[in-house]
Design a protein around this motif. Structure first.
Motif, PDB file in Angstrom:
ATOM      1  N   SER A 372       0.818  -1.210   0.000  1.00  0.00           N
ATOM      2  CA  SER A 372       0.000   0.000   0.000  1.00  0.00           C
ATOM      3  C   SER A 372       0.849   1.257   0.000  1.00  0.00           C
ATOM      4  O   SER A 372       0.362   2.343  -0.320  1.00  0.00           O
ATOM      5  CB  SER A 372      -0.937   0.005   1.219  1.00  0.00           C
ATOM      6  N   PRO A 377      -4.640   2.934  -4.239  1.00  0.00           N
ATOM      7  CA  PRO A 377      -5.735   1.967  -4.130  1.00  0.00           C
ATOM      8  C   PRO A 377      -6.304   1.567  -5.481  1.00  0.00           C
ATOM      9  O   PRO A 377      -6.538   0.378  -5.747  1.00  0.00           O
ATOM     10  CB  PRO A 377      -6.770   2.700  -3.274  1.00  0.00           C
ATOM     11  N   GLN A 410      -4.513  -5.028   1.688  1.00  0.00           N
ATOM     12  CA  GLN A 410      -4.243  -3.799   0.952  1.00  0.00           C
ATOM     13  C   GLN A 410      -5.320  -2.767   1.252  1.00  0.00           C
ATOM     14  O   GLN A 410      -6.096  -2.379   0.395  1.00  0.00           O
ATOM     15  CB  GLN A 410      -4.188  -4.096  -0.549  1.00  0.00           C
ATOM     16  N   THR A 412      -5.300   0.470   1.730  1.00  0.00           N
ATOM     17  CA  THR A 412      -4.652   1.768   1.618  1.00  0.00           C
ATOM     18  C   THR A 412      -5.585   2.886   2.036  1.00  0.00           C
ATOM     19  O   THR A 412      -5.174   3.841   2.702  1.00  0.00           O
ATOM     20  CB  THR A 412      -4.196   1.994   0.159  1.00  0.00           C
TER      21      THR A 412
END
Length: 465
Positions: A372, A377, A410, A412
């Protein structure tokens, strides 16, 4: 050739967005169109794009009305009593205040919007942290952890992107990882307790008499005025709660106290009912949010002028998020319709050892959080995730399992650590800390959160080891 063209499209997308040479919106639309033209699909371009847009349309509708619904509830002061109650319970104890920060963040972050979560929590608690001499990194760090976990809700950024990119629904992506999310919530509370105890000990060491434990004055000041996003000004209740609204702000005549109480109770019950229906999938998610917002808007803002003012206020947020979703539909529609994704996956399958294929979801979950810091994203979910999912499918792994792993790792838009995420700068800016300090302070805790939830997902069967 198609695999090379697909890899080149994603590589250029990552390069342009990471170096800020082009906006994500422009790159998501024009790069796949250019790739389709180079690949000889000019005649099918319209059909490919429309196919992609139709696939993400339900997701775009859901996120638009989710943003409007929770923005309305924030404007209505749904979370204000919680803020005041937590401050009263904390009573100046750094440990209690840190845990209260986690609880408040976990509740406010239910809207799936990191920016609004940071605005509410930091503006409510930063004065208390300053009064007690607490480290603002504790505030930004705990908010970071809580927002990261709660951003996994079906209308949150990571899950929305995963569903849109792989054309899945919440029952396939979110429901199986709900127990793992519970593990994450517990971990956030444990981490906030540990950080709060350290902060209490630090302040006690600085002062022989220990840290000041009375913030009653600060709480009274907060009670005398409304919370940071208050609706009350000059004895009137604003229809919209943004501080410093201009002369065109629509104002609602003061409501009797009894009616305000019943309105708050109605909003709370409606929100609880909506969340239960979302989890149980009583109706499709877009339908639930459309109905929920319409009911909430009619009850809270009964006149046309008030309704229009609220829509005008939050139009920017809705447009920003929905245009990105539909732009991603262009990318996924072209890459899927031209079979670039299939060719890319076959190429990866040919180089990935057979023994590693079944472990791909775990690898995605564990590596996602560090990645990330590198990927935006949108670049990760719309560029990388489809390739990983197709690759996993080549080894007999359900792409939905890869999507679940991705939202565990992930996050982010939830863990505000990456300089590529705008909300990160909202959090560190409001907290008064530097990005580097914030990253060094909370990174290991955020990574541990991902590991805890990954372990929870394995234990509950969200994806296999």
């Amino acid at each position: 050739m198609l695999a090379a063209l697909g890899f080149a499209t994603i590589a250029v997308l990552l390069l342009l967005t990471m170096t800020k040479r082009a906006s994500v919106l422009v790159a998501l639309i024009l790069l796949p169109v250019l790739a389709a033209l180079i690949g000889g699909f000019a005649g099918d371009l319209g059909e490919l794009i429309l196919g992609g847009l139709s696939k993400v349309a339900p997701t775009g509708i859901m996120i638009a009305f989710a943003v409007l619904y929770f923005s309305l509830m924030v404007d209505a002061g749904l979370f204000d009593p919680l803020i005041r109650g937590l401050l009263r319970v904390a009573r100046g104890d750094p440990l209690r205040i840190t845990v209260a920060t986690a609880v408040l963040t976990l509740c406010v972050a239910l809207d799936g919007d990191g920016a609004s979560t940071f605005l509410i929590t930091v503006s409510a608690l930063l004065p208390v942290y300053k009064r007690l001499g607490m480290n603002p990194l504790v505030l930004s760090g705990v908010v970071c952890l809580g927002a990261g976990v709660m951003n996994m809700v079906p209308w949150g950024g990571p899950t929305v992107r995963a569903m849109a990119a792989l054309k899945l629904d919440s029952s396939e992506v979110f429901n199986p990882v709900l127990p793992a999310m519970g593990f994450g919530v517990v971990w956030v509370l444990v981490a906030s307790y540990v950080l709060g105890r350290r902060e209490r000990n630090r302040l006690a060491a600085l002062s022989p008499q220990g840290p000041a434990t009375d913030v009653r004055e600060g709480e009274d000041e907060r009670d005398d005025r409304e919370p940071a996003a208050s609706t009350t000004t000059g004895g009137e209740r604003q229809a919209l709660r943004a501080p410093g609204d201009g002369p065109g702000t629509v104002r609602v005549p003061p409501l009797p106290r009894t009616w305000r109480t019943w309105l708050n109770i109605f909003n709370l019950l409606l929100t609880i009912a909506l969340v239960v229906c979302l989890i149980q999938e009583v109706l499709p998610l877009p339908v639930l949010f459309v109905l929920g917002f319409a009911i909430a808007l009619l009850v809270n803002h009964p006149t046309w002028e008030q309704q229009q003012a609220l829509l005008d206020k939050h139009a920017k947020s809705v447009v920003l998020v929905t245009t990105m979703i539909f732009a991603a539909g262009v990318l996924t529609g072209i890459l899927t319709g031209t079979r670039m994704i299939d060719e890319m996956a076959e190429t990866l399958v040919s180089v990935v050892p057979d023994s590693f294929g079944s472990h791909l979801p775990v690898a995605v979950a564990v590596t996602g959080m560090p990645l990330s810091l590198v990927f935006t994203p949108d670049a990760y979910y719309f560029g990388v995730l489809p390739v990983l999912a197709e690759t996993a499918q080549g080894f007999g792994t359900d792409p939905a399992e890869v999507a679940r792993a991705a939202i565990l790792g992930q996050m982010t838009t939830g863990f505000p650590l990456s300089p590529l995420t705008a909300s990160t700068f909202i959090l560190v800016g409001m907290s008064g800390v530097s990005l580097g300090e914030h990253q060094r302070f909370i990174f290991r805790w955020a990574f541990a959160t991902t590991l805890v939830m990954t372990a929870g997902a394995l234990l509950t069967g969200a994806f296999p080891l």
